[in-house]
Write a protein that holds these residues in place. Sequence first.
Motif, short mmCIF file in Angstrom:
data_model
loop_
_atom_site.label_atom_id
_atom_site.label_comp_id
_atom_site.label_asym_id
_atom_site.label_seq_id
_atom_site.Cartn_x
_atom_site.Cartn_y
_atom_site.Cartn_z
N LYS A 1 37.51 -33.94 -18.08
CA LYS A 1 37.53 -33.93 -19.42
C LYS A 1 37.20 -32.33 -19.10
O LYS A 1 37.41 -31.45 -19.74
CB LYS A 1 35.85 -35.08 -18.72
N LEU A 2 36.37 -32.04 -17.60
CA LEU A 2 36.37 -30.60 -17.78
C LEU A 2 37.53 -29.34 -17.87
O LEU A 2 36.92 -27.95 -18.81
CB LEU A 2 35.86 -30.09 -15.95
N ALA A 3 39.23 -30.56 -17.94
CA ALA A 3 40.15 -28.98 -18.46
C ALA A 3 40.25 -29.57 -19.77
O ALA A 3 41.31 -29.26 -19.55
CB ALA A 3 41.27 -29.89 -17.61
N CYS A 4 40.01 -30.47 -20.08
CA CYS A 4 39.55 -31.25 -21.68
C CYS A 4 41.22 -31.72 -21.83
O CYS A 4 42.12 -32.00 -22.79
CB CYS A 4 39.58 -29.80 -22.61
N MET A 5 41.47 -32.39 -20.61
CA MET A 5 43.06 -33.29 -20.73
C MET A 5 42.30 -34.63 -20.92
O MET A 5 42.87 -35.42 -21.61
CB MET A 5 43.38 -33.25 -19.60
N LEU A 6 41.03 -35.39 -20.87
CA LEU A 6 40.55 -35.93 -21.51
C LEU A 6 38.92 -36.03 -22.08
O LEU A 6 38.89 -34.92 -22.20
CB LEU A 6 40.06 -37.05 -20.30
N GLU A 7 38.48 -37.44 -22.75
CA GLU A 7 37.34 -37.13 -23.47
C GLU A 7 36.13 -37.75 -23.62
O GLU A 7 36.79 -39.19 -23.48
CB GLU A 7 37.95 -36.88 -25.33
N ARG A 8 35.55 -38.19 -23.91
CA ARG A 8 34.43 -38.92 -24.17
C ARG A 8 34.60 -40.09 -25.34
O ARG A 8 35.86 -39.62 -26.20
CB ARG A 8 33.27 -38.68 -24.33
N GLY A 9 34.87 -40.96 -24.42
CA GLY A 9 34.61 -42.50 -25.32
C GLY A 9 33.56 -42.45 -25.96
O GLY A 9 32.61 -41.76 -26.73
N ASN A 10 33.70 -43.29 -26.70
CA ASN A 10 32.58 -44.05 -27.78
C ASN A 10 31.22 -44.27 -26.71
O ASN A 10 29.69 -44.31 -27.44
CB ASN A 10 32.49 -45.31 -28.82
N GLU B 1 33.14 -44.94 -21.26
CA GLU B 1 34.79 -44.93 -21.22
C GLU B 1 35.36 -43.10 -21.40
O GLU B 1 34.48 -42.77 -21.55
CB GLU B 1 34.81 -45.59 -23.03
N VAL B 2 36.55 -42.90 -21.21
CA VAL B 2 36.70 -42.43 -21.48
C VAL B 2 37.71 -42.49 -22.67
O VAL B 2 38.61 -43.59 -23.42
CB VAL B 2 37.58 -41.33 -20.96
N LYS B 3 38.34 -40.73 -23.60
CA LYS B 3 39.47 -41.48 -24.30
C LYS B 3 40.48 -40.15 -24.08
O LYS B 3 39.96 -39.00 -23.17
CB LYS B 3 39.17 -40.89 -25.93
N MET B 4 41.81 -40.82 -24.59
CA MET B 4 42.60 -38.94 -24.29
C MET B 4 43.11 -39.21 -25.66
O MET B 4 43.37 -39.56 -26.67
CB MET B 4 44.14 -40.24 -23.96
N HIS B 5 42.64 -37.74 -26.53
CA HIS B 5 43.65 -36.87 -27.68
C HIS B 5 45.11 -37.59 -27.78
O HIS B 5 45.95 -37.14 -26.72
CB HIS B 5 43.34 -35.51 -28.01
#
Length: 908
Positions: free
Chosen positions: A449-458, A463-467
């Motif tokens: 997440k800190l590397a902006c490779m994953l994002e926060r989910g709803n 949860e996490v999301k992948m752009h």
Amino acid sequence: MDLVNPIVEIFSRLWDCIARHTSYIRKLQENLNSLREVMDGLKHQMNDVKANLDLAEVQQMRPKEEVLFWIQTVETMEGQVNEIIEESNQQISNRCLSGCWSYYKVGKRVARKLTVAKGLRSTGNFSDVADILPPPDVEVMPSRPTVGMDLIFENVWRCLREEDQVRVMGLYGMGGVGKTTLLRKINNEFLHQGFPDSSVVLWITVSKETNMRRVQKDIGDRLGLSLPEDASSNLRASRIFSALSKKKFVLLLDDIWDRVDFESVGIPFPNSENKSKVIFTTRSEALCGRMEAHKKIKVECLGWDEAWELFQKMVGDEVFNSHPEIPKLAELVAKECAGLPLALITIGRTMASKKTTHEWNRAIIVLRKSASEFSGMGDEVLPLLKFSYDNLPNDTIQSCFLYCSLYPEDFDINKEELIEHWVGEGFITEFDDMNQARYQGHDIIETLKLACMLERGNNTDSEVKMHDVIRDLALWIACECGRKKDMFFVQAGVGLNKAPEIKKWEETERISLMKNDIRTLTETPTCHNLITLFLSKNLKLVRISDGFFKSMTSLRVLDLSLTRIREFPMEIVKLGELQYLNLSETPIKTLPEEVKKLVKLEFLNLRRTDSLSTIPLRVISRLPRLQVLNLYDDGWEKDWGGASIEELECLKYLKVLGIIIRTVLDLRRCYNSHKLSRCTNSLCITKCQGLTSFPLSLLSSPSLSSTPTLQNMKFLNELSFHSCFDLEELTISCIVAGEGENGFFASLEKLTLFNLPNLKMVRAVPHYPCFQKLSFLHIGSCDALKDLTCLRAAQSLRTLYLDQCGGIEEVICGGVVTVEEEFITFSRLKTLWFVYLPNLKSIHRHALPFPCLEEIKIIECPELKKLPLDSNSAKRVLKVIKGQKKWWDELEWEDESIKSVFLPYLNK
């Protein structure tokens, strides 16, 4: 003799004068020819000087004054000479008519201009025609117009001009999101608006491969400093520091990947004395901390309106007007870019020449199936984004990142499920209990997440999301940057109602068909290289035929969770390399005895297999490598058989256990087993006839020595009491057992109390920090319960569900409450659901801040006339209040203005 010499001298001088003047007449033609030749040479010489000046101008040098004066003199001379030549030609042609005097005057002017011209020729040999200019305050940067960045630009610009305490600012975000474009806009804005008392604005592109000496050189060049190549870094730093210390500067560092040590480079650290500023861009939020940024701002992908505007600009009106269906198709193409400016620009350029619907439909298919094959993606977008992948700390984190691409596009990935898969795949191996594995897994998630490779989910907590474009990147890398297209075969969440063509499976290592509508798997694929197979979340999958698993001899991970398979596919027991088997939340009825053949199995998940009635004796104990076993179930009605406490104790390598216990005797046995109590991660206590009280204390009272206490289960993450009809009292305490040890409940995150009709009291031992990590609490069908004042201790609670508890009148009872207690109570609560609480009158007697509260749901709570809210509660975070209009209309408020604050959120 004395008289003769002076006469001779006078005569000589007179003769020289006469000769000189007569020469003006005699040599007029000769001098005129010489003047033409000298003037032609002088013009060529002037043109050469002007060419050198043009080159110096390109090099941003300043012309020397003497050179400009010389050129001006030559140009003036050229006009004068042209006049003289014309007049001389007239005199020569009209010599008999004009007389000697006029002829003489012209000859004299020609001779004198010839002398001047020769002098200009000699003085025009300049070694340097221009001087190096001092550095400008701002160097303009080429930049495209920004789209959708006005708010973030205004925020940055305000911090630059108005917030003195913000000296170092970090702009972070994923590759291609527009950080450099934004920084260029900031740089160029200084040309228009300036900066109070600013001496210089420095733009330095750092990039991944740049070292400190290169940064020093670029700063030196920008400042006009001479930094010899052979000089030491310390000497170069000293010269830079000396130059910058005399200036107020704004330093713009673009694309940094590692910490830039200001001291080593020679940059004075910005402070209130020098009033300088530093702004940098990076893909890593973590790097903002290492750069000591006073403020960090995330550059997000564009919202739909801005993304669509940018895409339209790139494609152009001509294409949009070429066919009435293209605008709708273009929207589908633009949505595949998921707001990433780099993708919108690249794909928009490609589509700028596509004027038929066939081309646009083809583009949609390619982008959805294999985006790397789309023009510009595989050679422009993805290679640029790959730098982020290359910069991840180690191979384990890189593998975990690639694994996320097995999930569907734009899918909210449950963190715990993801970590479980990482454990099953062997990415996370060094752990003694599940908490250690979870900590490592969450650390990896945060790194991504800190590397902006994953994002926060709803659900930001779980949860996490992948752009979408990052997911395309992961699939591209997993397939060796497109060289081996079949390494990952992912058709997840695309609405399949039957399996894809099996020929595509032959060379594949990992297949994900999760979250589809596949009903049956009847073919026999040939896939000897297959390692991972995801069939989970196919809610209509009821049958897997014989032969399906026949050739999967290398299969290590098999996920069949959340399918409708009732019969255990017997071919699974022949998968000799299988290490991970997930059958959770399936209606499977039996676990065959042959499962004991899976001697390499390390992970077996049978969580919530409600229809599984029995496990044959001595099956679980015959799985010698089993490390993670989940038998947890809150379906209290079924009779559990097999897998006794004694059998579980035989598992030598067991680290994580989920279990359901139905008798006090088994509960005591589990508690007394050091192995099982230590590795129990999730526990459901159901029925347990005769269990009237449950003191969960690390310090057992002698009078309660015969009562199970769970004091050894300090790694328990999930606990459920279900249908324990005799349970009357639940006491919760958390005491530090000894130096370096966490107290009990230090790890508990989920607690469910359901169908406990005689439970009268849930109390916390005063003065101890209970429930430090409890984030989820569900209490249902506990009619004897009057209040939940103990929740004051649950400082981390995020979700609270209360339903069908007829006895609850107050959630937290009144009494003397400190300001600190009010601030802590429900300070992290995000979701509050109260359903069918007929006697509930109060949640809390005072208004609470609720700084994180997003959702309130109040259904069938007719006596609840007041909410603990004021105008500052849930400020800027609340999303919705769900409730009946009649109940809302009858609510009482301190004043109507508070009601008006929350009215827009009602049933939103």
